[in-house]
Design a protein around this motif. Structure first.
Motif, short mmCIF file in Angstrom:
data_model
loop_
_atom_site.label_atom_id
_atom_site.label_comp_id
_atom_site.label_asym_id
_atom_site.label_seq_id
_atom_site.Cartn_x
_atom_site.Cartn_y
_atom_site.Cartn_z
N ARG A 183 5.13 1.32 -7.83
CA ARG A 183 5.31 1.06 -6.40
C ARG A 183 6.63 1.20 -5.65
NH1 ARG A 183 3.26 -4.83 -6.09
NH2 ARG A 183 4.86 -4.86 -7.82
N PRO A 195 1.82 -2.29 -11.55
CA PRO A 195 1.46 -1.00 -11.50
C PRO A 195 0.72 -0.47 -12.56
CG PRO A 195 3.96 -0.94 -11.31
CD PRO A 195 3.32 -2.36 -11.55
N TYR A 253 4.14 2.48 3.43
CA TYR A 253 5.28 2.02 2.65
C TYR A 253 6.29 1.35 3.25
CZ TYR A 253 7.56 6.40 4.16
OH TYR A 253 8.13 7.15 5.03
#
Length: 502
Positions: free
Chosen positions: A334, A356, A471
């Motif tokens: 991420r 992740p 994001y």
């Protein structure tokens, strides 16, 4: 003493390029015909350095009988305030003709490369010379024989660590994939098995973070050889910045130029990686090569050619080497940027629910391959060993022990300025452009600002709604946040969305 001036520290960081500042009306400039960008030899006691001259106006901050030295020049001479040094024209760089020859397509041998590297380390070649050399070697302009010769010359120019005949494991990623911070995880897993893995890493060249940048968020990485050996003998592994050691020292000069040019060549990439692996005393090396249309290696054909070159050079210099091809179509994890990548590493080590999964899987794949490659390894059994060490917490414990041995562990910090980028429509994330996302992270301040970067909120395959955050931009200052945000808005298609029914 008509050829001397009094030295003063300029306090200016010019990285590895020695620079001297002199008044345009000083007697040496007049007598010797020195002008801006002239190469000047400076002699002080038993030391000398070749520096690039910057001329200061006569009404500036510098006295007429003084010469100010950049930090690197001051350190190289071991100067003290008030020292008087001698200034003269240096001998021309003998290897300049070799640089020109390569620019015109001629093949160079090991003696030619050794000459270029020697002149590079003595600062006889200008930045323009080095840029010409790197450009002349770009693409596939170094063949296999030349790459072997360059690798050997680069290693020979520095120190080589001796681990007493023991097997030494190592891994390296060729880069081009944001967030692919597997090295700290692989080192922790492999060291927990009892294998030796002294990992020397680089800082970012063209990416938002290098392994050393990310590791430095959690522990000191600038260790000398004595400290390196202390850590490795105690814990079996380390993750440090290789620039503090004299391992393939010319590479740091090349990297400085490559960073400005924003590219490196295939042959120089291989020579850079393997000269440092050999200099670090590695015996078994795994190369991670992500392949994807927006990664550094963009096709299966390019991957095959680069793999063959790595294997050829590795065999020629006595390394047992393997290449691991991995998916390079999208960022990993991420976080993109030193602190954000460090947070991902720790989440995997701590077995957090939000860790992740792609970063975990990649690290396990690489650790397994490296353990299978190691002496006594049984092909196919490394994966189970790696998973057991990660799932039991043994890898986490080993990583924290390595951090403490390197100088103490620290938790990553969050950036004070964060901006979300929303989805322009609903649909499914079909692709993420590695280069655009990396550029956003760099504009936000990464890797110079450790907390800066990009935090991905979605991955390829995720379904998103209109307005949902795709994001976050993380920055240390509002100006950097705004700069990165403007670029991100101009490249809103960095995350491709296949639109579904409304």
């Amino acid at each position: 003493m008509s050829d001397t001036l009094i030295l003063v520290p300029a306090g200016i960081d010019t990285y590895r390029q020695p620079v001297v500042y002199m008044r345009e009306d000083c007697h040496i400039c007049r007598a010797e015909g020195f002008a801006s960008q002239t190469r000047v030899r400076i002699d002080l006691r038993d030391r000398w350095v070749i520096a690039t001259l910057n001329v200061v106006a006569h009404d500036g901050w510098l006295a007429v009988d003084n010469a100010a030295l950049s930090i690197s020049a001051w350190s190289a001479l071991g100067a003290r305030p008030g020292d008087r040094a001698r200034f003269s024209h240096p001998e021309p760089a003998g290897s300049a003709s070799k640089v020109r020859a390569k620019a015109y397509g001629e093949r160079l041998n090991e003696r030619d490369f050794a000459s270029i590297i020697r002149d590079t380390l003595e600062n006889r070649l200008t930045d323009l010379d080095l840029a010409a050399f790197i450009t002349a070697c770009a693409g596939n302009r170094l063949d296999g024989t030349e790459t072997v010769a360059l690798t050997r010359s680069m290693q020979a120019a520095g120190e080589t660590l001796d681990w007493g005949g023991r097997s030494v494991l190592d891994k390296h990623c060729v880069g081009g994939l944001p967030g692919n911070r597997t090295t700290p995880l692989v080192v922790a897993i492999v060291a927990a098995t009892g294998q030796l893995i002294p990992k020397t890493s680089s800082r970012a060249i063209t990416s938002p973070a290098g392994t050393a940048d990310t590791m430095e968020v959690m522990a000191p990485v600038t260790l000398d050889e004595r400290a390196l050996r202390r850590v490795v003998e105690a814990e079996g592994g380390c993750v440090i910045w290789g620039g503090a050691l004299n391992l393939s020292p010319a590479d740091d000069h090349f990297i400085r130029i490559e960073r400005s040019l924003d590219f490196d060549s295939t042959g120089q990439l291989v020579a850079s990686v393997l000269s440092k692996k050999a200099a670090a005393g590695s015996t078994h090396v795994l190369i991670d090569m992500p392949v994807g249309v927006t990664a550094k290696v963009r096709s299966a054909e390019a991957a095959a050619a680069l793999s063959a070159l790595f294997l050829r050079v590795g065999e020629a210099i006595g390394l047992r080497l393997a290449v691991h091809l991995s998916d390079g179509t999208a960022p990993v994890g991420r976080g993109i940027g030193p602190a954000l990548e460090a947070a991902d590493v720790l989440a995997v080590l701590r077995r957090r629910a939000e860790a992740p999964l792609d970063l975990r899987a990649r690290a396990l794949d690489l650790a397994a391959h490296l353990l299978d490659l190691a002496p006594g390894g049984v092909p196919g059994e490394g994966r189970a060993r790696a998973e057991a060490l990660l799932d039991s917490g043994a890898a986490e414990a080993k990583f924290l022990a390595i951090c403490e041995a390197q100088g103490g562990f620290a938790e990553p910090k969050l950036a004070p300025h964060r901006i979300e980028l929303p989805a322009p429509c609903q649909g499914i994330i079909s692709a993420i452009d590695n280069r655009v996302i990396a550029r956003v992270a760099k504009l936000a301040g990464a890797p110079r600002q450790k907390v800066a970067g990009v935090l991905l909120r979605v991955q390829v395959g995720d379904r998103v709604s209109k307005g949902q955050p795709l994001y976050e931009i993380h920055a240390a200052t509002p100006g950097e946040a705004a700069w990165a945000h403007r670029y991100a808005e101009q490249h809103a298609d960095a995350l491709s969305i296949a639109q579904g029914p409304r």
